[in-house]
Design an enzyme around this catalytic site. Sequence first.
Site, PDB file in Angstrom:
ATOM      1  CB  CYS A 123     -41.197   5.985  94.761  1.00  0.00           C
ATOM      2  SG  CYS A 123     -39.224   5.389  95.178  1.00  0.00           S
ATOM      3  CB  CYS A 125     -36.892   4.737  91.659  1.00  0.00           C
ATOM      4  SG  CYS A 125     -38.566   4.101  91.553  1.00  0.00           S
ATOM      5  CB  CYS A 133     -36.089   5.394  95.932  1.00  0.00           C
ATOM      6  SG  CYS A 133     -36.108   4.273  94.478  1.00  0.00           S
ATOM      7  CE  LYS A 198     -39.341  -1.452  97.262  1.00  0.00           C
ATOM      8  NZ  LYS A 198     -40.031   0.559  96.687  1.00  0.00           N
ATOM      9  NE  ARG A 208     -35.420  -1.740  90.541  1.00  0.00           N
ATOM     10  CZ  ARG A 208     -34.966  -2.217  91.088  1.00  0.00           C
ATOM     11  NH1 ARG A 208     -33.874  -2.802  91.181  1.00  0.00           N
ATOM     12  NH2 ARG A 208     -35.211  -2.398  92.775  1.00  0.00           N
ATOM     13  NE  ARG A 220     -34.887   0.849  93.324  1.00  0.00           N
ATOM     14  CZ  ARG A 220     -34.631   1.654  92.211  1.00  0.00           C
ATOM     15  NH1 ARG A 220     -33.804   2.565  92.629  1.00  0.00           N
ATOM     16  NH2 ARG A 220     -35.296   1.109  91.373  1.00  0.00           N
ATOM     17  CE  LYS A 251     -42.329  -3.039  96.211  1.00  0.00           C
ATOM     18  NZ  LYS A 251     -41.936  -2.277  95.263  1.00  0.00           N
ATOM     19  CB  SER A 277     -43.543  -7.072  88.735  1.00  0.00           C
ATOM     20  OG  SER A 277     -41.978  -6.874  89.499  1.00  0.00           O
ATOM     21  CE1 TYR A 316     -48.276  -4.519  88.657  1.00  0.00           C
ATOM     22  CE2 TYR A 316     -47.092  -6.011  89.599  1.00  0.00           C
ATOM     23  CZ  TYR A 316     -47.205  -4.664  89.964  1.00  0.00           C
ATOM     24  OH  TYR A 316     -46.201  -3.534  90.013  1.00  0.00           O
TER      25      TYR A 316
HETATM   26  C1  PBG Z   1     -40.523   2.256  93.430  1.00  0.00           C
HETATM   27  C2  PBG Z   1     -41.893   0.983  93.362  1.00  0.00           C
HETATM   28  C3  PBG Z   1     -40.391  -0.473  93.346  1.00  0.00           C
HETATM   29  C4  PBG Z   1     -41.681  -0.715  93.032  1.00  0.00           C
HETATM   30  C5  PBG Z   1     -42.987  -0.460  93.351  1.00  0.00           C
HETATM   31  N1  PBG Z   1     -42.822   0.766  93.184  1.00  0.00           N
HETATM   32  C6  PBG Z   1     -39.610  -0.299  92.438  1.00  0.00           C
HETATM   33  C7  PBG Z   1     -38.012  -0.874  92.601  1.00  0.00           C
HETATM   34  O1  PBG Z   1     -37.619  -0.388  94.389  1.00  0.00           O
HETATM   35  O2  PBG Z   1     -37.156  -0.450  92.097  1.00  0.00           O
HETATM   36  C8  PBG Z   1     -42.110  -2.923  92.627  1.00  0.00           C
HETATM   37  C9  PBG Z   1     -42.965  -3.517  92.458  1.00  0.00           C
HETATM   38  C10 PBG Z   1     -42.707  -4.342  91.640  1.00  0.00           C
HETATM   39  O3  PBG Z   1     -41.872  -4.906  91.466  1.00  0.00           O
HETATM   40  O4  PBG Z   1     -43.625  -5.076  91.432  1.00  0.00           O
HETATM   41  N2  PBG Z   1     -39.811   2.704  94.396  1.00  0.00           N
END
Ligand code: PBG
Length: 327
Positions: A123, A125, A133, A198, A208, A220, A251, A277, A316
């Site tokens: 990615c 970002c 992204c 996603k 983030r 996003r 996700k 996260s 995690y």
């Molecule tokens: C990047 C990406 C993100 C996550 C994984 N890859 C963040 C986003 O879209 O802001 C988030 C993973 C997480 O919150 O653990 N595109």
Amino acid sequence: MLEPGNQTVRLRKLRKSETVRRLVKETRLDPSCLVAPIFVTHGNKVVEPVSAMPGVNRYSVDQLGSYVSRLSETGISAVLLFGIPDTKDDLGSQAYAGDGVVPRAISEIKSAVPSMLVVADVCLCEYTSHGHCGIVRNGQVDNDETLPLLSRAAVEYARAGADIVAPSAMMDFQVAAVRSALEEARLDETLIMGYSAKFASSFYGPFREAAGSTPSFGDRRGYQLGTGNTREAMREIEKDAEEGVDIVMVKPALSYLDVIAEARSRFDLPVAAYSVSGEYSMIKAAGANGWLDEKRAAMEVLTSIKRAGADIIITYFAEQAAQWLSE
Ligand code: PBG
């Protein structure tokens, strides 16, 4: 009228003892289905805690050998890498630099623990100054201009030894672009795990902070899915399947268990679920306050993700869960 004594089926018999409960357990977790995300940062000798994710650190490349050996000892056999570069620009050029943090991390991990399966997130970002992204043109993320850059990043990571590349930008045709770039570079054995479904989620908040990837303007929702849209998620998965993806992903996980179940029943591809996260931090915070039992809550959530139909869980809690499973 049936007297309780006339009933012959006594369901509680199946819950009688720990041995019986173990025998009839329908959903089993084991460390081989868990993937541990790792934040790799620039610099040297860095092990820096992420404040919004207690227990999670950012590691510099030189620290990865020992960290990954430890993971491997607990039974974890796969990691997912995110890079935090020292410089960011409009084109996210550190994402596809041959000497960037992720390619270096991949070689380091492969030389420390050759059997460790390395997945590299693809990615822009974490690498763009605006935190989106993809490439921004007139305030919008330009899909087709972003594709070659994602492809370059995927090729760099595959060349450095990544077993799986995972495009996560939610650009149309990203799997096709990555697939053909890999073929062209004769890296046809590299698997692709698509972040197919996603969703635009509040649960990415702590990530983030960890990756410094909050968009500097807007959000996003122009590329990630809307929370309520399961059918649209299935179209994304179907499209990735057509483009040659090897593993699909849903996700976040916890608020999208129905989407995982739907993906499982509709497709024969391996399904991964990313417990993000915010799902982790929520349990850690409540656990630290004594509001719930961290271990039991974490294992219950992981079991529910498996029960919903995920083959692979990115979490995690991976290292901890592997330890808990061996107790
Ligand atoms: C990047 C990406 C993100 C996550 C994984 N890859 C963040 C986003 O879209 O802001 C988030 C993973 C997480 O919150 O653990 N595109």
